[in-house]
Design an enzyme around this catalytic site. Structure first.
Site, mmCIF file in Angstrom:
data_model
loop_
_atom_site.group_PDB
_atom_site.id
_atom_site.type_symbol
_atom_site.label_atom_id
_atom_site.label_comp_id
_atom_site.label_asym_id
_atom_site.label_seq_id
_atom_site.Cartn_x
_atom_site.Cartn_y
_atom_site.Cartn_z
ATOM 1 N N ASP A 154 -41.194 -12.556 -47.478
ATOM 2 C CA ASP A 154 -39.924 -12.036 -48.467
ATOM 3 C C ASP A 154 -40.337 -10.460 -48.848
ATOM 4 O O ASP A 154 -40.152 -10.129 -49.912
ATOM 5 C CB ASP A 154 -40.016 -12.724 -49.828
ATOM 6 C CG ASP A 154 -38.998 -12.455 -50.790
ATOM 7 O OD1 ASP A 154 -37.808 -12.140 -50.177
ATOM 8 O OD2 ASP A 154 -39.226 -12.291 -52.009
ATOM 9 N N ASN A 391 -51.758 -15.686 -48.590
ATOM 10 C CA ASN A 391 -50.697 -15.942 -49.470
ATOM 11 C C ASN A 391 -49.673 -17.000 -49.032
ATOM 12 O O ASN A 391 -49.318 -16.963 -47.884
ATOM 13 C CB ASN A 391 -49.770 -14.554 -49.609
ATOM 14 C CG ASN A 391 -48.827 -15.055 -50.914
ATOM 15 O OD1 ASN A 391 -49.028 -15.162 -52.149
ATOM 16 N ND2 ASN A 391 -47.326 -15.023 -50.522
ATOM 17 N N GLU A 392 -49.664 -18.009 -49.772
ATOM 18 C CA GLU A 392 -48.663 -19.141 -49.695
ATOM 19 C C GLU A 392 -48.839 -19.831 -48.212
ATOM 20 O O GLU A 392 -47.925 -19.952 -47.587
ATOM 21 C CB GLU A 392 -47.270 -18.843 -49.949
ATOM 22 C CG GLU A 392 -47.395 -18.322 -51.544
ATOM 23 C CD GLU A 392 -46.095 -18.323 -52.278
ATOM 24 O OE1 GLU A 392 -45.155 -18.277 -51.458
ATOM 25 O OE2 GLU A 392 -46.101 -18.045 -53.311
ATOM 26 N N TYR A 449 -43.040 -20.880 -59.736
ATOM 27 C CA TYR A 449 -41.637 -20.573 -60.189
ATOM 28 C C TYR A 449 -41.036 -21.503 -61.098
ATOM 29 O O TYR A 449 -39.688 -21.675 -61.026
ATOM 30 C CB TYR A 449 -40.978 -20.003 -58.992
ATOM 31 C CG TYR A 449 -41.324 -18.508 -58.720
ATOM 32 C CD1 TYR A 449 -41.103 -17.528 -59.131
ATOM 33 C CD2 TYR A 449 -42.384 -18.538 -57.390
ATOM 34 C CE1 TYR A 449 -41.701 -16.143 -58.556
ATOM 35 C CE2 TYR A 449 -43.144 -17.465 -57.120
ATOM 36 C CZ TYR A 449 -42.551 -16.152 -57.868
ATOM 37 O OH TYR A 449 -43.151 -15.055 -57.420
ATOM 38 N N TYR A 453 -37.053 -20.891 -59.405
ATOM 39 C CA TYR A 453 -36.596 -21.707 -58.059
ATOM 40 C C TYR A 453 -36.378 -23.171 -58.477
ATOM 41 O O TYR A 453 -35.696 -23.852 -57.702
ATOM 42 C CB TYR A 453 -37.703 -21.498 -56.929
ATOM 43 C CG TYR A 453 -37.553 -19.890 -56.483
ATOM 44 C CD1 TYR A 453 -36.333 -19.493 -56.025
ATOM 45 C CD2 TYR A 453 -38.512 -19.417 -56.491
ATOM 46 C CE1 TYR A 453 -36.160 -18.199 -55.635
ATOM 47 C CE2 TYR A 453 -38.492 -17.779 -55.985
ATOM 48 C CZ TYR A 453 -37.463 -17.649 -55.561
ATOM 49 O OH TYR A 453 -37.477 -16.111 -55.061
ATOM 50 N N GLU A 484 -48.650 -15.262 -59.332
ATOM 51 C CA GLU A 484 -46.889 -14.997 -59.288
ATOM 52 C C GLU A 484 -46.357 -15.757 -60.254
ATOM 53 O O GLU A 484 -46.775 -16.984 -60.034
ATOM 54 C CB GLU A 484 -46.363 -15.150 -57.983
ATOM 55 C CG GLU A 484 -46.917 -14.002 -57.007
ATOM 56 C CD GLU A 484 -46.145 -14.170 -55.432
ATOM 57 O OE1 GLU A 484 -45.060 -14.919 -55.600
ATOM 58 O OE2 GLU A 484 -46.550 -13.740 -54.463
ATOM 59 N N TRP A 529 -44.721 -11.344 -61.289
ATOM 60 C CA TRP A 529 -44.252 -11.172 -59.951
ATOM 61 C C TRP A 529 -42.824 -10.346 -60.363
ATOM 62 O O TRP A 529 -41.823 -10.902 -60.713
ATOM 63 C CB TRP A 529 -44.079 -12.310 -58.861
ATOM 64 C CG TRP A 529 -43.494 -11.902 -57.732
ATOM 65 C CD1 TRP A 529 -42.158 -11.762 -57.159
ATOM 66 C CD2 TRP A 529 -44.199 -11.287 -56.730
ATOM 67 N NE1 TRP A 529 -42.166 -11.417 -55.968
ATOM 68 C CE2 TRP A 529 -43.627 -11.032 -55.630
ATOM 69 C CE3 TRP A 529 -45.850 -11.035 -56.639
ATOM 70 C CZ2 TRP A 529 -43.980 -10.395 -54.181
ATOM 71 C CZ3 TRP A 529 -46.156 -10.372 -55.514
ATOM 72 C CH2 TRP A 529 -45.247 -10.221 -54.443
HETATM 73 C C1 EVA Z 1 -40.102 -14.375 -54.580
HETATM 74 N N1 EVA Z 1 -42.179 -15.886 -54.340
HETATM 75 O O1 EVA Z 1 -39.738 -15.235 -54.188
HETATM 76 C C2 EVA Z 1 -41.840 -14.491 -54.416
HETATM 77 C C3 EVA Z 1 -42.193 -13.554 -52.940
HETATM 78 C C4 EVA Z 1 -43.318 -13.585 -52.739
HETATM 79 O O2 EVA Z 1 -41.208 -12.320 -53.025
HETATM 80 C C5 EVA Z 1 -43.377 -15.898 -53.461
HETATM 81 O O3 EVA Z 1 -45.498 -15.048 -52.653
HETATM 82 O O4 EVA Z 1 -43.705 -17.117 -53.610
HETATM 83 C C6 EVA Z 1 -43.971 -15.122 -52.578
HETATM 84 O O5 EVA Z 1 -43.611 -13.133 -51.654
HETATM 85 O O6 EVA Z 1 -39.683 -13.410 -55.457
#
Ligand code: EVA
Length: 578
Positions: A154, A391-392, A449, A453, A484, A529
């Site tokens: 992203d 990462n992820e 998130y 999300y 994040e 984040w």
């Molecule tokens: C996002 N989420 O959706 C962030 C991304 C990032 O920008 C993630 O590690 O899980 C990613 O790169 O905002």
């Protein structure tokens, strides 16, 4: 005195090569119809047409440069990075090939340059992505033949020569590298060092304090410097010594190298991360190298502003999400006492839909190389306290393959780092009970998130879900941090009732979740984040890029930045949640 570096930053020549004919048509000798292009910078945002801005494929850079008559015996071209892969030609001769867009490319041009004359460097570059590159991605080909890159990540696929370029001149016998590690003994410290040279000779090493007074010295390629009443490099209170390495031949110096270093130790004990034996709480950000017009190009003014903004919020740490940053950033962190979690560009490892990336993505060898190269570049920075392997990735669908893959890299990182820092892998929101990799790292780093999300907008449910998960992590008896969490907020959108995308929602999101973290003793840090809004590919989830910044892309604070400034002002760097 014995070595010299001349900057080659400025205007270069540039040309797209959409038919990939440049190599067969000998563009290495000179570009047929170039335009001007600043270095360092990403090429994308200078262009006013979509196909140019989003260009994917081969492209070339060229520069004529003068090598002084007085040049030393060895001459190199050093690029902070070339994204994502490059072949460097000097005066028409290939001098370097490099894969990967975020670490230095060094070309030895001793045998091909003319001293006291103008020389030419031409570089073939390519910015395509596939499942054998880091970061991972793919591309689609339109009916016109034009390629559109599809990153598995992203952030905008900025590319080009995004960091500074130097002409480096070295003596025939020179210092190549050195490494240091530290042990503390009461008020004193021991600095163990190793020096690597090309050519034989005697080596002497001195340590100077911040006033340039000699505090310790030793001789030999390997040894120990004993520092009495050492000033430690502390988080947000940095103290730097200067290491001076001299290479002598027949009693006369032939090369000298000086660098600032900081004495400090890093260690994991139980559920804590200790710096100099004291437990530290990591407050800060996931960041990006990203700015208007420059794209991912390094710029001192932007770096300065970023550090001022970070200090203003009382942050003490950031992660180089999702690739190693320009070296200048690490030097600034060394000086400011800001801690770095240093990450390789291993992002996008997972294709979903039942495909096992560990069997289908041919990345292992390159991944290993990037880890070694990053540690080789950054090992002597006191600011770097942890390595992040990626990462992820997919860690839940093929847990055994994932474990086998990541654990071997974990061991590699530990073996490679002379001072054996903690190693982690940043995991995504997944089935954390199935994932057996994350819990095997030195620090559990989670990107979550809840309320964005998933459970979108429902902060009560988000806190409930988060707490269920935190109960799980509590049982693992490891230090855990959130690397994040965040909500998009479009600067200037305000609401009485906090709703998604408003600045008020972003504040509320953080307040509610921070209150949960504060109850957990094993929780060692929070990384918002993101530090600032940043560019991404367009899509229905993105309004002019990713808007999860606490700062806008031009580095103006949103309400959430003011909120964190207040919060972090009250959370001490050391001893929080003892
Ligand atoms: C996002 N989420 O959706 C962030 C991304 C990032 O920008 C993630 O590690 O899980 C990613 O790169 O905002």
């Amino acid at each position: 005195r014995y070595r010299m570096a001349l900057s080659l930053d400025g205007m270069w020549q540039f040309q797209f090569d959409p038919k990939s004919c440049g190599l067969s048509e000998n563009w290495k000798d000179g570009l047929p119809s170039p335009i001007s292009m600043p270095v360092p910078a990403s090429f994308s945002d200078f262009f006013t047409s979509g196909p140019d801005r989003d260009y994917c494929g081969d492209f070339w850079y060229q520069k004529d440069f003068f090598v002084p008559e007085t040049a030393q015996s060895k001459v190199q071209l050093r690029f902070g990075s070339i994204t994502h892969r490059a072949i460097v030609f000097c005066n028409g001769v290939e001098v370097a090939r490099h894969e990967g867009g975020f670490l230095p490319v060094v070309a030895d041009v001793t045998d091909v340059v003319r001293c006291g004359a103008v020389n030419r460097v031409c570089i073939w570059v390519n910015n395509d992505l596939n499942e054998s590159t880091l970061p991972c991605g793919t591309h689609n080909v339109l009916s016109s033949g034009r390629k559109i890159v599809k990153p598995y990540f992203d952030f905008f696929n900025y590319s080009g020569i995004q960091r500074s370029v130097y002409l480096v001149m070295l003596p025939a016998e020179s210092i190549q590298d050195y490494e240091v590690s530290y042990t503390l003994d009461g008020a004193d410290a021991q600095v163990d060092y190793k020096v690597f040279c090309e050519g034989a000779g005697e080596i002497s090493v001195q340590l100077l304090d911040a006033e340039n007074k000699l505090v310790a010295e030793a001789n030999g390629a390997e040894g120990a410097l004993c520092v009495q009443n050492a000033h430690l490099w502390q988080v947000r209170n940095a103290y730097l010594y200067t290491i001076v390495i001299v290479l002598k031949k027949d009693g006369l110096p032939v090369d000298e190298y000086r660098e600032r270093i900081g004495i400090r130790t890093v260690e994991i004990r139980g559920t804590k991360i200790l710096i100099n034996g004291k437990s530290v709480y990591l407050k800060g950000f996931g960041k990006h190298e990203d700015f208007d017009i420059l794209g991912r190009g390094f710029n001192w003014a932007v770096a300065k502003r970023d550090f001022e903004c970070m200090k203003w919020t009382d942050a003490n740490c950031f992660r180089t999400s999702h690739y190693p940053y320009a070296e200048e950033m690490y030097r600034l962190c060394d000086r400011e006492g800001i801690v770095i979690i240093d990450e390789v560009p291993a992002v996008g490892i997972g294709a979903g839909a039942g495909i096992n990336p560990y069997e289908t993505f041919p990345i292992r060898e390159h991944h290993e190389q990037v880890i070694k190269d990053m540690i080789a570049r950054d090992k002597n920075h006191p600011c770097v306290v942890m390595w992040s392997l990626g990462n992820e990735p997919d860690t839940e669908n093929f847990p055994e393959s994932a474990y086998e893959y990541w654990h071997s890299l974990y061991e590699l990182a530990h073996e490679t780092d002379p001072s054996d820092r903690p190693v982690t892998l940043v995991c995504c929101q997944n089935n954390y009970e199935k994932d057996i990799v994350t819990r095997s790292m030195d620090v559990v780093c989670i990107n979550r998130y809840y309320g964005w999300y998933n459970l979108s907008g429902d902060l009560d449910a988000a806190c409930y879900g988060l707490n269920l998960e935190l109960d799980f992590w509590e049982k693992q008896n490891k230090p855990v941090m959130i690397t994040e969490y965040g909500a998009d907020a479009v600067a200037g959108i305000h609401e009485c009732v906090p709703e998604m995308f408003s600045e008020e929602f972003q504040v509320e999101f953080y307040k509610r979740q921070n209150a949960q973290f504060d109850k957990r003793k094993f929780f060692i840090g929070e990384h918002v984040w993101n530090f600032a809004d940043f560019a991404t590919v367009q899509g229905c989830m993105r309004v002019d890029g990713n808007k999860k910044g606490l700062f806008t892309r031009e580095r103006r604070p949103k309400m959430a930045a003011h909120y964190f400034r207040e919060r972090w002002g009250e959370v001490p760097d050391f001893g929080y949640k003892r």
